[in-house]
Design a protein around this motif. Sequence first.
Motif, PDB file in Angstrom:
ATOM      1  N   HIS A  15      41.089  35.486  44.030  1.00 48.38           N
ATOM      2  CA  HIS A  15      40.776  36.689  44.810  1.00 48.38           C
ATOM      3  C   HIS A  15      39.816  37.524  43.963  1.00 48.38           C
ATOM      4  O   HIS A  15      40.199  38.025  42.902  1.00 48.38           O
ATOM      5  N   VAL A  16      38.581  37.668  44.420  1.00 48.00           N
ATOM      6  CA  VAL A  16      37.558  38.311  43.597  1.00 48.00           C
ATOM      7  C   VAL A  16      36.915  39.479  44.330  1.00 48.00           C
ATOM      8  O   VAL A  16      36.864  39.529  45.559  1.00 48.00           O
ATOM      9  N   THR A  17      36.425  40.422  43.532  1.00 46.89           N
ATOM     10  CA  THR A  17      35.608  41.529  44.035  1.00 46.89           C
ATOM     11  C   THR A  17      34.467  41.748  43.050  1.00 46.89           C
ATOM     12  O   THR A  17      34.445  41.175  41.961  1.00 46.89           O
ATOM     13  N   ASP A  18      33.522  42.605  43.445  1.00 52.26           N
ATOM     14  CA  ASP A  18      32.548  43.054  42.461  1.00 52.26           C
ATOM     15  C   ASP A  18      33.200  44.122  41.591  1.00 52.26           C
ATOM     16  O   ASP A  18      34.375  44.467  41.774  1.00 52.26           O
ATOM     17  N   LEU A  19      32.460  44.657  40.623  1.00 52.49           N
ATOM     18  CA  LEU A  19      33.064  45.623  39.695  1.00 52.49           C
ATOM     19  C   LEU A  19      33.387  46.954  40.359  1.00 52.49           C
ATOM     20  O   LEU A  19      34.113  47.777  39.783  1.00 52.49           O
ATOM     21  N   GLU A  20      32.870  47.176  41.569  1.00 55.80           N
ATOM     22  CA  GLU A  20      33.192  48.387  42.314  1.00 55.80           C
ATOM     23  C   GLU A  20      34.410  48.192  43.206  1.00 55.80           C
ATOM     24  O   GLU A  20      34.799  49.102  43.933  1.00 55.80           O
ATOM     25  N   GLY A  21      34.998  47.009  43.159  1.00 55.58           N
ATOM     26  CA  GLY A  21      36.177  46.746  43.970  1.00 55.58           C
ATOM     27  C   GLY A  21      35.871  46.311  45.387  1.00 55.58           C
ATOM     28  O   GLY A  21      36.762  46.293  46.242  1.00 55.58           O
ATOM     29  N   ASN A  22      34.628  45.921  45.680  1.00 51.48           N
ATOM     30  CA  ASN A  22      34.229  45.534  47.030  1.00 51.48           C
ATOM     31  C   ASN A  22      34.242  44.019  47.204  1.00 51.48           C
ATOM     32  O   ASN A  22      34.039  43.264  46.252  1.00 51.48           O
ATOM     33  N   LYS A  23      34.476  43.589  48.440  1.00 54.27           N
ATOM     34  CA  LYS A  23      34.331  42.175  48.754  1.00 54.27           C
ATOM     35  C   LYS A  23      32.885  41.732  48.548  1.00 54.27           C
ATOM     36  O   LYS A  23      31.966  42.549  48.519  1.00 54.27           O
ATOM     37  N   LEU A  24      32.699  40.426  48.459  1.00 56.33           N
ATOM     38  CA  LEU A  24      31.348  39.889  48.298  1.00 56.33           C
ATOM     39  C   LEU A  24      30.706  39.744  49.669  1.00 56.33           C
ATOM     40  O   LEU A  24      31.248  39.062  50.542  1.00 56.33           O
ATOM     41  N   THR A  25      29.578  40.388  49.857  1.00 53.19           N
ATOM     42  CA  THR A  25      28.878  40.320  51.145  1.00 53.19           C
ATOM     43  C   THR A  25      27.458  39.782  51.021  1.00 53.19           C
ATOM     44  O   THR A  25      26.859  39.398  52.023  1.00 53.19           O
ATOM     45  N   ASP A  26      26.929  39.744  49.820  1.00 50.06           N
ATOM     46  CA  ASP A  26      25.567  39.253  49.605  1.00 50.06           C
ATOM     47  C   ASP A  26      25.563  37.725  49.784  1.00 50.06           C
ATOM     48  O   ASP A  26      26.188  36.985  49.018  1.00 50.06           O
ATOM     49  N   GLU A  27      24.862  37.245  50.815  1.00 50.04           N
ATOM     50  CA  GLU A  27      24.852  35.820  51.115  1.00 50.04           C
ATOM     51  C   GLU A  27      24.287  34.991  49.962  1.00 50.04           C
ATOM     52  O   GLU A  27      24.708  33.859  49.741  1.00 50.04           O
ATOM     53  N   SER A  28      23.334  35.546  49.222  1.00 52.25           N
ATOM     54  CA  SER A  28      22.754  34.792  48.106  1.00 52.25           C
ATOM     55  C   SER A  28      23.792  34.559  47.009  1.00 52.25           C
ATOM     56  O   SER A  28      23.828  33.488  46.391  1.00 52.25           O
ATOM     57  N   ILE A  39      27.137  34.484  47.537  1.00 56.21           N
ATOM     58  CA  ILE A  39      28.113  33.548  48.097  1.00 56.21           C
ATOM     59  C   ILE A  39      27.580  32.118  48.041  1.00 56.21           C
ATOM     60  O   ILE A  39      28.295  31.186  47.650  1.00 56.21           O
ATOM     61  N   ASN A  40      26.317  31.940  48.406  1.00 56.59           N
ATOM     62  CA  ASN A  40      25.723  30.598  48.354  1.00 56.59           C
ATOM     63  C   ASN A  40      25.643  30.071  46.931  1.00 56.59           C
ATOM     64  O   ASN A  40      25.864  28.875  46.680  1.00 56.59           O
ATOM     65  N   TYR A  41      25.344  30.965  45.987  1.00 54.34           N
ATOM     66  CA  TYR A  41      25.273  30.540  44.588  1.00 54.34           C
ATOM     67  C   TYR A  41      26.649  30.068  44.100  1.00 54.34           C
ATOM     68  O   TYR A  41      26.757  29.052  43.404  1.00 54.34           O
ATOM     69  N   ILE A  42      27.705  30.820  44.467  1.00 59.52           N
ATOM     70  CA  ILE A  42      29.063  30.428  44.059  1.00 59.52           C
ATOM     71  C   ILE A  42      29.422  29.075  44.657  1.00 59.52           C
ATOM     72  O   ILE A  42      29.948  28.186  43.960  1.00 59.52           O
ATOM     73  N   GLU A  43      29.142  28.889  45.949  1.00 53.63           N
ATOM     74  CA  GLU A  43      29.449  27.611  46.602  1.00 53.63           C
ATOM     75  C   GLU A  43      28.735  26.455  45.916  1.00 53.63           C
ATOM     76  O   GLU A  43      29.330  25.411  45.627  1.00 53.63           O
ATOM     77  N   GLN A  44      27.453  26.639  45.637  1.00 48.94           N
ATOM     78  CA  GLN A  44      26.678  25.566  45.019  1.00 48.94           C
ATOM     79  C   GLN A  44      27.135  25.304  43.591  1.00 48.94           C
ATOM     80  O   GLN A  44      27.278  24.149  43.173  1.00 48.94           O
ATOM     81  N   SER A  45      27.388  26.369  42.830  1.00 49.31           N
ATOM     82  CA  SER A  45      27.769  26.204  41.419  1.00 49.31           C
ATOM     83  C   SER A  45      29.139  25.553  41.286  1.00 49.31           C
ATOM     84  O   SER A  45      29.337  24.645  40.477  1.00 49.31           O
ATOM     85  N   LEU A  46      30.119  26.007  42.086  1.00 54.07           N
ATOM     86  CA  LEU A  46      31.452  25.421  42.014  1.00 54.07           C
ATOM     87  C   LEU A  46      31.467  24.006  42.576  1.00 54.07           C
ATOM     88  O   LEU A  46      32.257  23.164  42.137  1.00 54.07           O
ATOM     89  N   GLY A  47      30.583  23.739  43.536  1.00 54.83           N
ATOM     90  CA  GLY A  47      30.533  22.407  44.126  1.00 54.83           C
ATOM     91  C   GLY A  47      29.832  21.380  43.270  1.00 54.83           C
ATOM     92  O   GLY A  47      29.909  20.178  43.540  1.00 54.83           O
ATOM     93  N   THR A  48      29.154  21.828  42.233  1.00 52.70           N
ATOM     94  CA  THR A  48      28.412  20.900  41.363  1.00 52.70           C
ATOM     95  C   THR A  48      28.729  21.147  39.900  1.00 52.70           C
ATOM     96  O   THR A  48      27.854  21.044  39.048  1.00 52.70           O
ATOM     97  N   ILE A  49      29.987  21.491  39.608  1.00 55.01           N
ATOM     98  CA  ILE A  49      30.295  21.820  38.209  1.00 55.01           C
ATOM     99  C   ILE A  49      30.301  20.591  37.306  1.00 55.01           C
ATOM    100  O   ILE A  49      30.436  20.717  36.094  1.00 55.01           O
ATOM    101  N   GLN A  50      30.163  19.369  37.910  1.00 57.85           N
ATOM    102  CA  GLN A  50      29.946  18.202  37.034  1.00 57.85           C
ATOM    103  C   GLN A  50      28.635  18.346  36.284  1.00 57.85           C
ATOM    104  O   GLN A  50      28.454  17.816  35.198  1.00 57.85           O
ATOM    105  N   PHE A  51      27.660  19.048  36.900  1.00 61.82           N
ATOM    106  CA  PHE A  51      26.352  19.231  36.280  1.00 61.82           C
ATOM    107  C   PHE A  51      26.233  20.676  35.813  1.00 61.82           C
ATOM    108  O   PHE A  51      25.367  21.415  36.259  1.00 61.82           O
ATOM    109  N   THR A  52      27.148  21.102  34.955  1.00 58.85           N
ATOM    110  CA  THR A  52      27.181  22.491  34.528  1.00 58.85           C
ATOM    111  C   THR A  52      25.824  22.911  33.973  1.00 58.85           C
ATOM    112  O   THR A  52      25.286  22.296  33.061  1.00 58.85           O
TER     113      THR A  52
END
Length: 442
Positions: free
Chosen positions: A79-92, A94-107
């Motif tokens: 369960h994550v927020t930004d440092l202001e306590g807000n949910k993540l709404t920036d699509e860029s 969110i997409n970066y997190i999806e791509q990075s976690l989905g390809t952590i074999q290639f850290t």
Amino acid sequence: MEVEWPTYLDEYEKLVIRMNTPRVIIDNAGCSNATRVMVDSARKHGILLEAVQVLTDLNLSIKKAYISSDGRWFMDVFHVTDLEGNKLTDESVINYIEQSLGTIQFTRLKCFDGLTALELTGTDRLGLLSEVFAVLSDLQVNVVEANVWTHNGRIASIIYVKDCDSGSPIVDLQKIDKIEARLRNLLKGVNDIQSAKISVSMAITHTERRLHQMMFADRDYEHDPLTSTCCESPIVSVQNCLDRGYSVLNINCKDRTKLLFDVVCTLTDMDYVVFHATINTALDRAYMEFFIRHRDGNPISSEAEKQRVILCLKAAIQRRASEGVRLELCAPDKPGLLADVTRTFRENGLNVTRTEISTNMDTAQNVFYVTDAMGNTVDPKIIESVRQKIGLSNLKVKELPLIYHQKGEERKTDDEPTTVLLSLGSLVRRNLYNLGLIRSYS
């Protein structure tokens, strides 16, 4: 999501990777005050650290986490927020997190191409950082990025540099030898001939993980503080759950950014594997429970090993604890800037406890945490005097970043060692519930 495959992989290797590629779901609807990041993947040593590293490198606050590992499979919910306590709404983002976690074999590590890395460890003292930057300036070495940690009278630093004249990495062996010799003389001081270390490398590494490894190798956890400290000591306890073959680790401490990374990093580098865990935060407190085994499959087997784990985790939590006044320097970059600024700190009796140095285009963006020589809060008049000398518009006093949490239930906060919060069975059922795999854990 398209994956860019390394050219050395054949089709069979690609198939195996596809079968083991983590499945990532990011959900903004299921929780009222945080974004849920769910990761489902094959288990391998270090994968939890890699997942946490992706989130903390984005300066996200992990408010809760549920970790469960069954056989060869591994499931996490953060369960994550930004440092202001807000949910993540920036699509860029969110997409970066999806791509990075989905390809952590290639850290992918932050790129430091074109820079030379200097790694330094030794005995900390007032003004040492000023002397280090003065030497580098004198040798025509430009500091581009740096991180400096101090703990229990020890200092560890990774400094990324380039040659002032050419703007290129430093490859001249004679110049490298000269840099090493002069910095080693500074670090060893009077009584630290054996433990002072310096190395020069072109290798790319994750800076914060490497700093933990350097301080661990330097055995900072065995030293006593040289100055007073206002930081609260974490409460860490270890018990064995022998019927299940786990050691149960409980941590109760003040919450802050990157706390979970620091704990998981240390457990991973000590060759422990996290099988199940629950992380929760309430107000400014963090409560963590881990079911762990050594990488050889055994729980913690002796009192000496248990005490070592406790000491190492306390050290890992305290290394990054922000002591002192936070000063932010934003000024046009120029040769010798850091030497001038830190010399002013030293001349006014300021002790630098932690530093984050970066350069963006031609602008220096630096953060310093400072105390007085005894580790106490600095007199505001001295801070203002230092700001006058460096430039009021360049050096500003900043509040320490806050962690925003919803008001939670009151939790145990006394100094008694915490007991095991949950039986293994109830922990697994609750984690499966939070992972969405069962309807109830009651």
